[in-house]
Design an enzyme around this catalytic site. Structure first.
Site, PDB file in Angstrom:
ATOM      1  N   GLU A 187       0.846  -1.217   0.000  1.00 47.99           N
ATOM      2  CA  GLU A 187       0.000   0.000   0.000  1.00 47.99           C
ATOM      3  C   GLU A 187       0.871   1.252   0.000  1.00 47.99           C
ATOM      4  OE1 GLU A 187      -2.686  -0.577   3.342  1.00 47.99           O
ATOM      5  OE2 GLU A 187      -4.058  -1.635   2.019  1.00 47.99           O
ATOM      6  N   GLU A 380      -5.091  -8.549  -1.016  1.00 48.78           N
ATOM      7  CA  GLU A 380      -5.786  -8.374   0.265  1.00 48.78           C
ATOM      8  C   GLU A 380      -7.267  -8.134   0.013  1.00 48.78           C
ATOM      9  OE1 GLU A 380      -4.261  -5.467   3.026  1.00 48.78           O
ATOM     10  OE2 GLU A 380      -2.187  -5.996   2.563  1.00 48.78           O
TER      11      GLU A 380
HETATM   12  C1  BGP Z   1      -4.218  -3.099   5.079  1.00 48.12           C
HETATM   13  C2  BGP Z   1      -2.877  -3.684   5.469  1.00 48.12           C
HETATM   14  C3  BGP Z   1      -2.896  -4.994   6.115  1.00 48.12           C
HETATM   15  C4  BGP Z   1      -4.184  -5.337   6.869  1.00 48.12           C
HETATM   16  C5  BGP Z   1      -5.439  -4.713   6.310  1.00 48.12           C
HETATM   17  C6  BGP Z   1      -6.631  -4.777   7.261  1.00 48.12           C
HETATM   18  O1  BGP Z   1      -4.085  -1.726   5.151  1.00 48.12           O
HETATM   19  O2  BGP Z   1      -2.072  -3.793   4.294  1.00 48.12           O
HETATM   20  O3  BGP Z   1      -1.738  -5.037   6.921  1.00 48.12           O
HETATM   21  O4  BGP Z   1      -4.030  -5.108   8.221  1.00 48.12           O
HETATM   22  O5  BGP Z   1      -5.267  -3.394   5.943  1.00 48.12           O
HETATM   23  O6  BGP Z   1      -6.613  -3.633   8.081  1.00 48.12           O
HETATM   24  P1  BGP Z   1      -6.809  -3.782   9.655  1.00 48.12           P
HETATM   25  O7  BGP Z   1      -5.851  -4.853  10.072  1.00 48.12           O
HETATM   26  O8  BGP Z   1      -6.501  -2.447  10.207  1.00 48.12           O
HETATM   27  O9  BGP Z   1      -8.262  -4.209   9.862  1.00 48.12           O
END
Ligand code: BGP
Length: 481
Positions: A187, A380
């Site tokens: 990201e 993701e």
């Molecule tokens: C994205 C990241 C991941 C993951 C995901 C879910 O921004 O790349 O690392 O964590 O978000 O977000 P969160 O874990 O804050 O629910």
């Protein structure tokens, strides 16, 4: 048509959210080792959750415990990785996305030679994956840069970090030559949303934060291009992807000014991928810099490096979509993946406020494929929820099955529309510490981990109902959802 026969089904994690063992076998402190769990802060207020000050950092450095720092313990994957990979293999994974913690190899980031214990750990992980014929998909930078580089150089705002990163990357390619798929920065666009975890920028140490953020992002573009060249040189046949947060944004109404506002939001979201896929900055962003008095330090040599070393595929995270308008003051806002956007009256949200929009994934795939005409990889996608572990060891998560079923259907329709889609890794196949709120109770996995937000619990792993469902999806290559 359906998914191609060698479609890479799997799951994704990040070292800082699963490994734990934060100071074991020579590992140095990373920026995520100072991320404190803040139970007194609204879980929907991502800015407060990711906020960090120099005082916070000094307090964290002085605190050797894991109590307030869930990412220091994760789910102890450092010691459970064989068991976890065996469970991924039981689901039939073709690919597993994970990141290399920079500070396991270079504790402060400035060492001339790497920490051999760190190299050995990841060689063991890769060997374990190869036992089950699971392809590693490795993220070089997933919010885990050395704390020392943040404190000493203000992170990626300083070009000297490019040299340290390329040294770390070269060590990875030389030590893990069997890895065919690499992502450079997770990201990469997130530098302007959480500059500390993404780029090691300490806000209260920055006289001009916006300037520092865009300079840091440029320096990461340069490092990404240099590393892309190195990957192709050191691992023939390897493929390198950029990784974008796909923040799909719709106009709140059909008013042309709202449509323009959505166009501008989406254009800003695309530009980091534009630079890494096309090898140059789009003119619209250069005009944005001019209007905001942002003057980047860019050399002709760097422009050449960007132009000559573009990526092989585009990977991205997709969780939700949101609305915008020329005047957002009239919109009801809701949280999303480290952003806040207009709430869509036609769509539901999760308990964390994230909009559930499966068709948005089809749209996102079409938008990216139309823009770049290069293979895509969803690295993701998933839904954070409170799950209930029953006394018999079951977890009934039909809501997760429903979420994925709708998103996989949308993905399949995008493939039938003509999108070249390489694979899909869910976020995350196993419960872990969440990135934005450092919570265990925000669960994403097909596998439940018996730990709570304070690290209490057996740490035992349990198969949720969605575990068998995803296993069948993979067995039928997405034909039966
Ligand atoms: C994205 C990241 C991941 C993951 C995901 C879910 O921004 O790349 O690392 O964590 O978000 O977000 P969160 O874990 O804050 O629910």
């Amino acid at each position: 048509m359906g998914f191609k026969k060698d479609f890479l089904w799997g799951g994704a994690v990040a070292a800082n959210q699963v490994e734990g063992a934060w100071n074991v076998d020579g590992k140095g402190m990373s920026v995520d080792d100072v991320a404190r769990f803040k139970p007194d802060v609204d879980i929907k207020d991502y800015r407060k959750n990711v906020a960090i000050t120099s005082t916070d950092i000094q307090n964290a450095i002085a605190d050797p415990s894991t109590a307030d720092y869930p990412k220091r313990r994760g789910i102890d994957a450092y010691h459970h990785y064989q068991e976890d990979i065996r469970l991924f293999a039981e689901m039939g994974f073709k690919v597993f996305r994970f990141s290399i913690a920079w500070t396991r190899l270079y504790p402060t980031g400035e060492e001339e030679q790497p920490n051999q214990a760190g190299i050995k750990y990841y060689q063991n992980v890769i060997q374990e994956l190869q036992k089950y014929h699971i392809e590693p998909l490795v993220t070089l930078s997933h919010y885990e840069m050395p704390l020392n580089l943040a404190v000493k150089y203000n992170g990626w705002a300083d070009k000297r970090v490019i040299k340290y990163f390329t040294r770390f990357a070269r060590t990875c390619f030389e030590s893990f030559p069997d890895v065919k798929y690499w992502l450079t920065f997770n990201e990469i666009d997130s530098v302007t949303r959480h500059p500390f975890t993404s780029a090691g920028i300490v806000p209260d140490q920055s006289t001009n934060l916006l300037q520092n953020e865009y300079q840091a992002l440029h320096n990461q573009f340069v490092a990404s291009a240099m590393v892309t060249k190195l990957t192709h040189q050191l691992i023939p046949g390897s493929q390198v992807g950029c990784m974008l947060t796909k923040l799909t944004t719709y106009p709140a109404t059909a008013k042309p000014e709202d449509v323009l506002a959505a166009f501008n939001k989406n254009t800003m979201n695309y530009y980091p991928a534009d630079v890494q896929v096309k090898g140059e900055y789009p003119s619209l962003i250069l005009n944005y810099f001019r209007r905001h008095n942002i003057s980047l330090d860019v050399t002709d040599e760097e422009r050449q490096i960007l132009k000559e070393n573009t990526v092989d595929f585009i990977s991205f995270s997709y969780y939700m979509s949101m609305l915008t308008a020329a005047d957002e003051s009239g919109l009801e806002m809701t949280a999303g993946n480290t952003v806040v956007g207009g709430k869509n009256p036609y769509l539901p949200t999760t308990e964390w406020g994230w909009t559930v929009d499966p068709l948005g994934l089809r749209l996102s795939l079409l938008q990216l494929y139309d823009r770049y005409q290069k293979p895509l990889f969803v690295v993701e996608n998933g839904m954070g929820t409170h799950d209930q572990l029953n006394s018999d060891g079951t977890v009934h998560d039909q809501y997760r099955i429903d979420y994925f079923k709708a998103h996989f259907q949308a993905m399949k329709e995008a493939v039938d529309d003509g999108v070249d889609l390489m694979g899909y890794t869910s976020w995350g196949p196993i419960d872990m510490v969440s990135a934005s709120t450092s919570q265990m109770s925000k669960r994403y996995g097909f596998i439940y981990v018996d730990l709570d937000d304070y690290g209490h619990g057996s740490g035992k792993r349990y198969r949720k109902d969605s575990f068998q469902w995803y296993k069948h999806v993979i067995e039928t290559n997405g034909e039966e959802l």
